[in-house]
Write an enzyme that holds these catalytic residues in place. Structure first.
Site, PDB file in Angstrom:
ATOM      1  N   ASP A  34      -8.027   5.944  55.058  1.00  0.00           N
ATOM      2  CA  ASP A  34      -7.539   7.259  54.616  1.00  0.00           C
ATOM      3  C   ASP A  34      -6.033   7.415  54.763  1.00  0.00           C
ATOM      4  OD1 ASP A  34      -7.221   7.390  57.325  1.00  0.00           O
ATOM      5  OD2 ASP A  34      -8.502   9.137  57.645  1.00  0.00           O
ATOM      6  N   GLY A  35      -5.353   6.355  55.193  1.00  0.00           N
ATOM      7  CA  GLY A  35      -3.884   6.424  55.297  1.00  0.00           C
ATOM      8  C   GLY A  35      -3.383   6.660  56.707  1.00  0.00           C
ATOM      9  N   GLU A  36      -4.253   7.098  57.617  1.00  0.00           N
ATOM     10  CA  GLU A  36      -3.800   7.288  59.009  1.00  0.00           C
ATOM     11  C   GLU A  36      -3.428   5.934  59.599  1.00  0.00           C
ATOM     12  OE1 GLU A  36      -6.987   9.285  61.014  1.00  0.00           O
ATOM     13  OE2 GLU A  36      -6.624  11.174  59.968  1.00  0.00           O
ATOM     14  N   HIS A 125      23.861  12.581  65.831  1.00  0.00           N
ATOM     15  CA  HIS A 125      24.705  13.475  65.034  1.00  0.00           C
ATOM     16  C   HIS A 125      25.493  14.439  65.912  1.00  0.00           C
ATOM     17  CE1 HIS A 125      26.183  15.786  61.788  1.00  0.00           C
ATOM     18  NE2 HIS A 125      25.547  16.860  62.177  1.00  0.00           N
ATOM     19  N   LYS A 186      35.120  20.224  55.775  1.00  0.00           N
ATOM     20  CA  LYS A 186      34.211  20.358  54.635  1.00  0.00           C
ATOM     21  C   LYS A 186      33.202  21.474  54.881  1.00  0.00           C
ATOM     22  CE  LYS A 186      30.059  17.772  55.543  1.00  0.00           C
ATOM     23  NZ  LYS A 186      29.531  16.491  55.941  1.00  0.00           N
ATOM     24  N   SER A 217      24.127   9.728  53.746  1.00  0.00           N
ATOM     25  CA  SER A 217      22.780  10.019  53.248  1.00  0.00           C
ATOM     26  C   SER A 217      22.804  10.110  51.722  1.00  0.00           C
ATOM     27  CB  SER A 217      22.255  11.308  53.892  1.00  0.00           C
ATOM     28  OG  SER A 217      20.966  11.589  53.412  1.00  0.00           O
ATOM     29  N   THR A 218      23.109  11.280  51.172  1.00  0.00           N
ATOM     30  CA  THR A 218      23.204  11.364  49.705  1.00  0.00           C
ATOM     31  C   THR A 218      24.495  10.725  49.201  1.00  0.00           C
ATOM     32  OG1 THR A 218      24.400  13.467  49.775  1.00  0.00           O
ATOM     33  CG2 THR A 218      21.990  13.576  49.702  1.00  0.00           C
ATOM     34  N   THR A 221      29.212  13.646  50.895  1.00  0.00           N
ATOM     35  CA  THR A 221      30.388  13.827  51.761  1.00  0.00           C
ATOM     36  C   THR A 221      31.444  12.766  51.450  1.00  0.00           C
ATOM     37  OG1 THR A 221      28.965  14.742  53.476  1.00  0.00           O
ATOM     38  CG2 THR A 221      31.109  13.898  54.194  1.00  0.00           C
TER      39      THR A 221
HETATM   40  C1  R5P Z   1      27.242  15.794  58.544  1.00  0.00           C
HETATM   41  O1  R5P Z   1      27.961  16.569  59.137  1.00  0.00           O
HETATM   42  C2  R5P Z   1      27.269  14.324  58.794  1.00  0.00           C
HETATM   43  O2  R5P Z   1      28.268  13.954  59.688  1.00  0.00           O
HETATM   44  C3  R5P Z   1      27.442  13.549  57.490  1.00  0.00           C
HETATM   45  O3  R5P Z   1      28.713  13.852  56.960  1.00  0.00           O
HETATM   46  C4  R5P Z   1      26.385  13.906  56.510  1.00  0.00           C
HETATM   47  O4  R5P Z   1      25.132  13.873  57.114  1.00  0.00           O
HETATM   48  C5  R5P Z   1      26.413  12.967  55.338  1.00  0.00           C
HETATM   49  O5  R5P Z   1      25.424  13.352  54.422  1.00  0.00           O
HETATM   50  P1  R5P Z   1      25.632  13.118  52.868  1.00  0.00           P
HETATM   51  O6  R5P Z   1      25.873  11.665  52.678  1.00  0.00           O
HETATM   52  O7  R5P Z   1      24.349  13.592  52.270  1.00  0.00           O
HETATM   53  O8  R5P Z   1      26.796  13.961  52.439  1.00  0.00           O
END
Ligand code: R5P
Length: 289
Positions: A34-36, A125, A186, A217-218, A221
């Site tokens: 079931d994925g567990e 973080h 920012k 991440s994305t 920034t």
């Molecule tokens: C946020 O304050 C962190 O220090 C990074 O700047 C942030 O998590 C980067 O995320 P992303 O790449 O989505 O902009």
């Protein structure tokens, strides 16, 4: 002491075992129909166990796997040190809007409740956000090692922090690279978009700018910061992130913004960047603990 690796350890358990002069083994994780998930922890008879699991994507599965392994070890009366190279949910450290869960608090409470006595993590973080963890904390700073791996790779470097939160990291990186640094402020809007709200000087002209951040991440920034650096006359812009989360499309966004090189660490598996191994820093932290 024994070192165990869960499925998202990225091989760090073997490095740690070497560094600490001990043995490594793997936790076995399988799935029910079931994925567990089902976790089997080898019994080595050790009462001092380091268990390694990065809580990168898939975050929930990786967290649960670590909790299950810790619970087995607690049942064996072992002292459990969890090495969590990348700690998921650390950015959700307050209710930014009413009704939002403070996710990092819940994750830390669960870890302690499952039997984790000591938690070691790399460049979280916000350090303050870890105060809810009820056991001992080991914090690893790997920006100097990351900067060291870049040294000599950029002709005329300038370290650039894309927000105030990365300023200390940029300062340390600049000291290692023997160059100057600067930063911008920012703002992140509710829709996730990033905009620059303040600048703090710095001579970008002809420089090989290296943007230093804790997480990519994305890529939003880094993209904003790169646009600013090129606008100020940078010769090239590269990016360095301790944790290369690399959400879908991030690498393409970085390339379109003119990012030449991406540097990172092995806290999260990533095959699209130049990676430095931070296991020696983690081992040193465990020895200190
Ligand atoms: C946020 O304050 C962190 O220090 C990074 O700047 C942030 O998590 C980067 O995320 P992303 O790449 O989505 O902009």
């Amino acid at each position: 002491m024994m070192v165990l690796g869960c499925s998202a350890s990225n091989g760090i358990e073997a490095d740690l075992a070497r560094e600490l002069g001990t043995e490594a083994a793997k936790v076995e994780t399988t799935r029910f129909p079931d994925g567990e998930i089902k976790v089997m922890v080898p019994d080595t008879g050790d009462n001092d166990v380091v268990v390694v699991q990065s809580t990168c994507a898939p975050q929930e599965k990786n967290i649960i796997e670590l909790l299950f392994a810790a619970d087995v070890l607690r049942g064996r009366k072992a002292r459990v040190t969890a090495v969590v190279p990348y700690l998921a949910y650390a950015r959700q450290n307050k209710s930014f809007r009413p009704g939002e869960a403070v996710s990092v608090d819940v994750v830390l409470e669960m870890m302690h409740a499952a039997g984790i006595d000591r938690l070691v993590t790399v460049n979280p973080h916000k350090v303050d956000a870890l105060s809810r963890f009820k056991g001992a904390l080991g914090l690893v700073d790997s920006e100097k090692r990351l900067a060291g791996s870049i040294k000599g790779r950029l002709r005329n470097p300038l370290v650039f922090a894309p927000d105030h939160g990365s300023l200390d990291m940029a300062r340390n990186a600049a000291a290692t690279l023997g160059c100057s640094y600067t930063y911008i402020d920012k703002r992140r809007d509710a829709d996730g978009s990033v905009s620059i709200t303040g600048t703090h000087g710095g001579d970008f002209k002809g420089k090989d700018v290296i943007i230093f951040d804790d997480i990519i991440s994305t890529g939003g920034t880094i993209v904003q910061a790169a646009g600013f650096a090129y606008g100020e006359g940078a010769a090239s812009v590269s990016a360095a992130g301790i944790h290369l989360v690399m959400a879908d499309g991030a690498m393409e966004r970085l390339r379109s913004a003119g990012i030449e090189k991406v540097f990172g660490t092995n806290t999260i598996p990533c095959d699209k960047a130049e990676i430095v191994n931070v296991s020696p820093d983690i081992a040193e932290c465990i020895r200190r603990l």
